[in-house]
Design an enzyme around this catalytic site. Structure first.
Site, PDB file in Angstrom:
ATOM      1  N   GLY A 165      25.440  82.715  47.701  1.00 46.95           N
ATOM      2  CA  GLY A 165      25.462  81.302  48.102  1.00 46.95           C
ATOM      3  C   GLY A 165      26.798  80.852  48.699  1.00 46.95           C
ATOM      4  O   GLY A 165      26.965  79.679  49.012  1.00 46.95           O
ATOM      5  N   GLU A 200      21.011  78.801  61.197  1.00 54.87           N
ATOM      6  CA  GLU A 200      19.551  78.750  61.054  1.00 54.87           C
ATOM      7  C   GLU A 200      19.135  77.303  60.972  1.00 54.87           C
ATOM      8  O   GLU A 200      19.903  76.445  60.526  1.00 54.87           O
ATOM      9  CB  GLU A 200      19.106  79.452  59.745  1.00 54.87           C
ATOM     10  CG  GLU A 200      19.037  80.952  59.830  1.00 54.87           C
ATOM     11  CD  GLU A 200      18.668  81.597  58.483  1.00 54.87           C
ATOM     12  OE1 GLU A 200      18.430  80.885  57.494  1.00 54.87           O
ATOM     13  OE2 GLU A 200      18.636  82.839  58.448  1.00 54.87           O
ATOM     14  N   LYS A 201      17.930  77.052  61.378  1.00 57.12           N
ATOM     15  CA  LYS A 201      17.334  75.748  61.129  1.00 57.12           C
ATOM     16  C   LYS A 201      17.205  75.622  59.611  1.00 57.12           C
ATOM     17  O   LYS A 201      16.836  76.595  58.945  1.00 57.12           O
ATOM     18  CB  LYS A 201      15.954  75.725  61.812  1.00 57.12           C
ATOM     19  CG  LYS A 201      15.195  74.469  61.623  1.00 57.12           C
ATOM     20  CD  LYS A 201      15.463  73.484  62.742  1.00 57.12           C
ATOM     21  CE  LYS A 201      14.761  72.166  62.430  1.00 57.12           C
ATOM     22  NZ  LYS A 201      15.627  71.015  62.524  1.00 57.12           N
ATOM     23  N   TYR A 202      17.532  74.468  59.025  1.00 58.14           N
ATOM     24  CA  TYR A 202      17.364  74.293  57.587  1.00 58.14           C
ATOM     25  C   TYR A 202      15.902  73.952  57.306  1.00 58.14           C
ATOM     26  O   TYR A 202      15.374  72.987  57.854  1.00 58.14           O
ATOM     27  CB  TYR A 202      18.291  73.189  57.061  1.00 58.14           C
ATOM     28  CG  TYR A 202      18.206  73.040  55.566  1.00 58.14           C
ATOM     29  CD1 TYR A 202      18.780  73.984  54.729  1.00 58.14           C
ATOM     30  CD2 TYR A 202      17.533  71.965  54.993  1.00 58.14           C
ATOM     31  CE1 TYR A 202      18.686  73.876  53.348  1.00 58.14           C
ATOM     32  CE2 TYR A 202      17.436  71.847  53.611  1.00 58.14           C
ATOM     33  CZ  TYR A 202      18.008  72.804  52.794  1.00 58.14           C
ATOM     34  OH  TYR A 202      17.907  72.693  51.436  1.00 58.14           O
ATOM     35  N   HIS A 208      11.796  79.701  47.526  1.00 59.72           N
ATOM     36  CA  HIS A 208      12.373  81.037  47.718  1.00 59.72           C
ATOM     37  C   HIS A 208      11.404  82.044  47.098  1.00 59.72           C
ATOM     38  O   HIS A 208      11.225  82.077  45.889  1.00 59.72           O
ATOM     39  CB  HIS A 208      13.742  81.107  47.037  1.00 59.72           C
ATOM     40  CG  HIS A 208      14.367  82.468  47.066  1.00 59.72           C
ATOM     41  ND1 HIS A 208      15.534  82.739  47.740  1.00 59.72           N
ATOM     42  CD2 HIS A 208      13.976  83.648  46.516  1.00 59.72           C
ATOM     43  CE1 HIS A 208      15.832  84.019  47.593  1.00 59.72           C
ATOM     44  NE2 HIS A 208      14.903  84.596  46.853  1.00 59.72           N
ATOM     45  N   ARG A 292      19.857  96.481  46.629  1.00 57.35           N
ATOM     46  CA  ARG A 292      20.267  96.907  45.287  1.00 57.35           C
ATOM     47  C   ARG A 292      19.241  96.411  44.280  1.00 57.35           C
ATOM     48  O   ARG A 292      18.322  95.696  44.638  1.00 57.35           O
ATOM     49  CB  ARG A 292      21.613  96.261  44.951  1.00 57.35           C
ATOM     50  CG  ARG A 292      21.513  94.753  45.177  1.00 57.35           C
ATOM     51  CD  ARG A 292      22.692  93.985  44.717  1.00 57.35           C
ATOM     52  NE  ARG A 292      22.751  92.678  45.309  1.00 57.35           N
ATOM     53  CZ  ARG A 292      22.051  91.617  44.938  1.00 57.35           C
ATOM     54  NH1 ARG A 292      21.192  91.719  43.940  1.00 57.35           N
ATOM     55  NH2 ARG A 292      22.176  90.457  45.539  1.00 57.35           N
ATOM     56  N   VAL A 295      19.326  90.942  39.744  1.00 58.70           N
ATOM     57  CA  VAL A 295      19.439  90.385  38.391  1.00 58.70           C
ATOM     58  C   VAL A 295      18.035  90.197  37.799  1.00 58.70           C
ATOM     59  O   VAL A 295      17.766  90.540  36.652  1.00 58.70           O
ATOM     60  CB  VAL A 295      20.172  89.018  38.440  1.00 58.70           C
ATOM     61  CG1 VAL A 295      20.180  88.355  37.063  1.00 58.70           C
ATOM     62  CG2 VAL A 295      21.584  89.162  38.976  1.00 58.70           C
TER      63      VAL A 295
HETATM   64  P1  ADP Z   1      22.970  84.450  49.798  1.00 52.52           P
HETATM   65  O1  ADP Z   1      23.001  85.787  50.472  1.00 52.52           O
HETATM   66  O2  ADP Z   1      24.305  83.800  49.739  1.00 52.52           O
HETATM   67  O3  ADP Z   1      22.240  84.478  48.478  1.00 52.52           O
HETATM   68  P2  ADP Z   1      20.583  83.537  51.219  1.00 52.52           P
HETATM   69  O4  ADP Z   1      20.498  83.676  52.687  1.00 52.52           O
HETATM   70  O5  ADP Z   1      19.814  84.513  50.402  1.00 52.52           O
HETATM   71  O6  ADP Z   1      22.116  83.519  50.774  1.00 52.52           O
HETATM   72  O7  ADP Z   1      20.134  82.075  50.802  1.00 52.52           O
HETATM   73  C1  ADP Z   1      20.277  81.594  49.466  1.00 52.52           C
HETATM   74  C2  ADP Z   1      19.483  80.314  49.291  1.00 52.52           C
HETATM   75  O8  ADP Z   1      19.909  79.318  50.232  1.00 52.52           O
HETATM   76  C3  ADP Z   1      17.993  80.441  49.530  1.00 52.52           C
HETATM   77  O9  ADP Z   1      17.305  80.906  48.400  1.00 52.52           O
HETATM   78  C4  ADP Z   1      17.627  79.019  49.876  1.00 52.52           C
HETATM   79  O10 ADP Z   1      17.554  78.215  48.716  1.00 52.52           O
HETATM   80  C5  ADP Z   1      18.816  78.553  50.674  1.00 52.52           C
HETATM   81  N1  ADP Z   1      18.599  78.784  52.135  1.00 52.52           N
HETATM   82  C6  ADP Z   1      19.043  79.819  52.871  1.00 52.52           C
HETATM   83  N2  ADP Z   1      18.671  79.721  54.168  1.00 52.52           N
HETATM   84  C7  ADP Z   1      17.963  78.573  54.269  1.00 52.52           C
HETATM   85  C8  ADP Z   1      17.289  77.897  55.339  1.00 52.52           C
HETATM   86  N3  ADP Z   1      17.308  78.372  56.592  1.00 52.52           N
HETATM   87  N4  ADP Z   1      16.646  76.745  55.054  1.00 52.52           N
HETATM   88  C9  ADP Z   1      16.620  76.243  53.791  1.00 52.52           C
HETATM   89  N5  ADP Z   1      17.235  76.823  52.751  1.00 52.52           N
HETATM   90  C10 ADP Z   1      17.906  77.978  52.955  1.00 52.52           C
END
Ligand code: ADP
Length: 459
Positions: A165, A200-202, A208, A292, A295
């Site tokens: 995150g 990325e578009k949010y 998830h 990997r 958790v």
């Molecule tokens: P990290 O590698 O830091 O864990 P991720 O790309 O897996 O990051 O994203 C972690 C979380 O961030 C996702 O589970 C989601 O909650 C949020 N997130 C990531 N990308 C997006 C997106 N494009 N739109 C909305 N939420 C996102």
């Protein structure tokens, strides 16, 4: 065959791996820092080698010391666990060059997927849906802002090297873009030594949903169903469950097939996770692949009966996958709560301390993975995960009930934890109804600001 494994990790995951090895008749070598001489993993392994001072940079991240320990102890393989060196391509390559088996994918595959912007490109080429976004990394803040204007807000700025995150910012207005970009980039540079960013578009109200993958060295790849990890705080998972509530059989089949396609496109071997976002219109998008053990792997083990760590070891030793896709059966519902040494009343600051009294729950359908014991002094140097409390039963309602009862029974005296906060989340009726999105925890926190009693836990 692998007969001796060095575990390049600590805490509950090191204990988890030691147990799997022992069950398979494989000898184990632990490595520890000076702060971890009394840690459970150091005591449980057949041998333990101290590799340096307490800070991870001086010990658990010191590749050459870990490799020397493996060679000196006669280990033939290294299991990296998660975090630390688990997604370090150079480390995987160095293991191979030293004649050691790295229990995970090759350095080349880690490199391909560890760079999140490049992984997106790989998925686009493979025909796996990705969130609309930049075509690879953005070269400058100017380019980024004009792309964001083009996509429309909100957008999410991400670090190519990101994880946990960090290096990520959601931007809702043009005016805030530049500052957020520079802050996220600075964070990425300091956390990962790499300020490469992409956009990325949010996706609003996303869930998830991630798929557990296993691939062997012959190119066979299967998935073991999905986990819903939408209960997150600041993009960090708190509760995970399998299967994902409300995901239909058809959707699961399509997403699972795309997850396998993603893993095959990357030449994936070992255990891995393909992460997707699922929007409220049931459209899904690849976000990243973790190379990997996760958790939250235990919830998949509880519903499939497949031991993922043992599978990792079998695959690394060259065995063909003994499970075909049609053999995978997901039965019942499993759920996990992460218990962390942190204080919800003080913005979740980490709270190391000494475990003065400990009671671990048990009973039918309860599993607790932890490295705690009574009298254990939690060192302040590492992450704050103390225990993973899991429950499994034939249906979701009963699993939530079991997990709540287990949390009610758990006693960790002397350390401030998020236990009460987790208990509150599990009791929320929106959570009970199933299918909450990634904004759920924030909304619970907003609501309970008015009632601070709900937040503190001194257990
Ligand atoms: P990290 O590698 O830091 O864990 P991720 O790309 O897996 O990051 O994203 C972690 C979380 O961030 C996702 O589970 C989601 O909650 C949020 N997130 C990531 N990308 C997006 C997106 N494009 N739109 C909305 N939420 C996102």
């Amino acid at each position: 065959m692998i007969s001796k494994v060095l575990i390049a990790n600590r805490g509950e995951i090191a204990v988890r791996i030691i147990r799997a090895c022992r069950e398979m008749g494989i000898r184990t070598v632990a490595v520890c820092s000076e702060a971890d001489r009394d840690a459970l993993h150091s005591q449980l392994a057949d041998e333990c080698i101290c590799i340096g001072a307490a800070p991870a940079k001086e010990s658990y991240l010191k590749m050459e010391r870990i490799l020397s320990a493996a060679i000196a102890s006669g280990a033939d393989a290294i299991h990296p666990g998660f975090g630390f060196l688990s997604e370090n391509a150079r480390f995987a390559d160095l293991c191979t060059r030293c004649g050691l088996i790295f229990i995970g994918p090759s350095g080349e595959v880690i490199e391909r997927l560890g760079n999140k912007a490049a992984a997106r490109t790989c998925m686009v080429e493979a025909g796996v849906p990705v969130v609309p976004g930049s075509d690879g990394p953005v070269a400058s803040v100017e380019e980024a802002v004009s792309l964001a204007d083009e996509f429309g807000y909100p957008v999410i700025i991400k670090a190519s090297a990101g994880g946990g995150g960090r290096g990520m910012r959601v931007v809702r207005r043009h005016e805030d873009f530049e500052e957020s970009f520079l802050t996220a980039q600075a964070e990425a540079k300091s956390a990962f030594g790499d300020g490469t960013m992409y956009l990325e578009k949010y996706v609003e109200h996303a869930r998830h949903i991630e798929f557990q993958i296993l691939g062997d060295l012959e190119g066979n790849v299967i998935h073991l169903g999905e986990r819903d990890c939408s209960v997150q705080r600041r993009h960090q998972k708190l509760i995970e469950e399998s299967p994902a509530p409300g995901v239909s059989k058809q959707l699961r089949t399509r997403m699972g097939a795309d997850a396998v396609k993603a893993a095959k496109a990357a030449g994936y071997t070992g255990a891995g996770t393909v992460e997707f976002l699922l929007d409220s219109d049931q459209r899904y998008y690849f976000i990243e692949m973790n190379t990997r053990i996760q958790v939250e792997h235990g919830v998949t083990e509880l519903v499939t009966g497949i031991d993922l760590v043992k599978e990792q070891i079998r695959i690394a030793s060259g065995q063909t996958l003994g499970i075909r896709q049609e053999d995978v059966r997901v039965t019942g519902c499993a759920m996990e709560c992460r218990i962390n040494a942190e204080d919800p009343a003080r913005d979740f600051v980490p709270c190391p301390g000494t475990v003065e009294e400990l009671h671990i729950p048990g009973g039918n359908g309860i599993r607790v993975d932890t490295a705690l014991y009574q009298g254990y002094r939690i060192p302040p140097y590492y992450d704050s995960l103390l225990a993973k409390v899991m429950a499994v039963s034939s249906n979701r309602e009963e699993t939530i009930q079991k997990l709540r009862c287990a949390l009610g029974e758990l006693v960790i005296e002397g350390v401030t934890t998020n236990l009460d906060f987790q208990y509150q989340l599990l009791g929320d009726e929106r959570f009970f109804a199933g299918g909450v999105d990634t904004g759920f925890v924030e909304s619970v926190m907003e609501e309970s600001k008015a009632d601070p009693d709900l937040n503190a836990s001194d257990q």
